[in-house]
Design a protein around this motif. Structure first.
Motif, short mmCIF file in Angstrom:
data_model
loop_
_atom_site.label_atom_id
_atom_site.label_comp_id
_atom_site.label_asym_id
_atom_site.label_seq_id
_atom_site.Cartn_x
_atom_site.Cartn_y
_atom_site.Cartn_z
N ALA A 173 -18.94 3.57 -46.45
CA ALA A 173 -18.98 3.23 -47.88
C ALA A 173 -17.55 3.10 -48.42
O ALA A 173 -17.24 2.17 -49.16
N TRP A 174 -16.68 4.05 -48.03
CA TRP A 174 -15.28 4.00 -48.48
C TRP A 174 -14.61 2.74 -47.94
O TRP A 174 -13.97 2.01 -48.70
N LEU A 175 -14.79 2.46 -46.64
CA LEU A 175 -14.16 1.30 -46.03
C LEU A 175 -14.63 0.01 -46.69
O LEU A 175 -13.81 -0.86 -47.02
N ARG A 176 -15.92 -0.12 -46.91
CA ARG A 176 -16.47 -1.32 -47.55
C ARG A 176 -15.95 -1.47 -48.99
O ARG A 176 -15.65 -2.57 -49.43
N SER A 177 -15.83 -0.35 -49.69
CA SER A 177 -15.29 -0.40 -51.06
C SER A 177 -13.86 -0.90 -51.07
O SER A 177 -13.47 -1.68 -51.93
N VAL A 178 -13.07 -0.44 -50.10
CA VAL A 178 -11.68 -0.89 -49.99
C VAL A 178 -11.64 -2.37 -49.64
O VAL A 178 -10.92 -3.15 -50.27
N GLN A 179 -12.40 -2.77 -48.62
CA GLN A 179 -12.40 -4.17 -48.19
C GLN A 179 -12.88 -5.12 -49.28
O GLN A 179 -12.38 -6.22 -49.41
N SER A 180 -13.85 -4.69 -50.08
CA SER A 180 -14.40 -5.53 -51.15
C SER A 180 -13.61 -5.42 -52.45
O SER A 180 -13.95 -6.07 -53.43
N GLU A 181 -12.60 -4.54 -52.44
CA GLU A 181 -11.81 -4.29 -53.65
C GLU A 181 -12.72 -3.93 -54.83
O GLU A 181 -12.54 -4.42 -55.95
N SER A 182 -13.71 -3.08 -54.54
CA SER A 182 -14.66 -2.66 -55.59
C SER A 182 -13.93 -1.93 -56.69
O SER A 182 -12.97 -1.20 -56.44
N GLY A 183 -14.39 -2.11 -57.91
CA GLY A 183 -13.78 -1.47 -59.07
C GLY A 183 -14.01 0.03 -59.10
O GLY A 183 -13.33 0.75 -59.82
N ILE A 184 -14.97 0.51 -58.34
CA ILE A 184 -15.30 1.93 -58.24
C ILE A 184 -15.81 2.17 -56.82
O ILE A 184 -16.26 1.23 -56.16
N PHE A 185 -15.75 3.40 -56.36
CA PHE A 185 -16.28 3.73 -55.04
C PHE A 185 -17.75 3.33 -55.02
O PHE A 185 -18.56 3.85 -55.77
N GLU A 186 -18.09 2.37 -54.18
CA GLU A 186 -19.44 1.80 -54.17
C GLU A 186 -20.18 2.23 -52.91
O GLU A 186 -19.65 2.14 -51.80
N VAL A 187 -21.43 2.65 -53.06
CA VAL A 187 -22.28 3.01 -51.94
C VAL A 187 -23.44 2.01 -51.91
O VAL A 187 -24.38 2.11 -52.69
N GLU A 188 -23.32 1.05 -51.01
CA GLU A 188 -24.35 0.03 -50.86
C GLU A 188 -25.48 0.50 -49.97
O GLU A 188 -26.59 -0.04 -50.03
N ASP A 189 -25.20 1.48 -49.11
CA ASP A 189 -26.16 1.91 -48.10
C ASP A 189 -26.15 3.43 -48.03
O ASP A 189 -25.29 4.02 -47.39
N LEU A 190 -27.10 4.05 -48.71
CA LEU A 190 -27.19 5.52 -48.70
C LEU A 190 -27.64 6.02 -47.33
O LEU A 190 -28.29 5.28 -46.59
N PRO A 191 -27.31 7.27 -47.01
CA PRO A 191 -27.74 7.81 -45.72
C PRO A 191 -29.23 8.13 -45.72
O PRO A 191 -29.88 8.13 -46.76
N TRP A 192 -29.76 8.44 -44.54
CA TRP A 192 -31.11 8.96 -44.46
C TRP A 192 -31.16 10.27 -45.22
O TRP A 192 -30.14 10.96 -45.36
N ALA A 193 -32.31 10.65 -45.70
CA ALA A 193 -32.46 11.87 -46.48
C ALA A 193 -31.90 13.09 -45.73
O ALA A 193 -31.22 13.93 -46.30
N LYS A 194 -32.13 13.17 -44.42
CA LYS A 194 -31.66 14.31 -43.63
C LYS A 194 -30.14 14.37 -43.52
O LYS A 194 -29.59 15.42 -43.18
N ASP A 195 -29.46 13.28 -43.82
CA ASP A 195 -28.00 13.22 -43.70
C ASP A 195 -27.29 13.31 -45.05
O ASP A 195 -26.05 13.21 -45.11
N THR A 196 -28.04 13.51 -46.12
CA THR A 196 -27.46 13.50 -47.47
C THR A 196 -26.45 14.62 -47.66
O THR A 196 -25.41 14.41 -48.28
#
Length: 115
Positions: A24-47
């Motif tokens: 999520a951090w890497l994708r936010s940096v690559q996309s130059e997101s205006g805020i830390f963006e989470v496009e793909d949340l983890p499985w519930a067990k990994d939260t």
């Protein structure tokens, strides 16, 4: 966000939750997101590992733009981990546009959370 040494030092021994946070951090940096963006949340067990990794990296907020079928459950798991929903938000990021032959700014709808 670009100089986060915690994420840059993360190695191959990361758990699934840590890996999701890193990507999520890497994708936010690559996309130059205006805020830390989470496009793909983890499985519930990994939260738990996901949220702990965000906190260890110094992240105080993130925008969930995930649209998965498990979104409702995952929002509740974030709340179980002490994350608080701040409200709706919009994230501006760069995406490749083949018709424009380059990058364009795109606005994504999300939910802002504080860690």
């Amino acid at each position: 966000m670009k100089n986060n040494t915690y994420f840059q030092a993360m190695n191959q021994t990361a758990t699934d939750g840590q890996g999701k946070a890193f990507r999520a951090w890497l994708r936010s940096v690559q996309s130059e997101s205006g805020i830390f963006e989470v496009e793909d949340l983890p499985w519930a067990k990994d939260t738990h590992d996901f949220v702990e990794t965000l906190r260890a990296a110094g992240s105080t907020e993130f925008a969930v733009t995930d649209r998965s079928t498990d979104l409702m459950e995952l929002l509740h798991r974030l709340a179980d981990e002490g994350c608080t929903m701040q409200g709706l938000c919009k994230v501006t990021r760069k995406e490749i546009s083949w018709s424009a032959q380059g990058f364009v700014n795109v606005e994504r709808e999300g939910i802002l959370f504080r860690t």
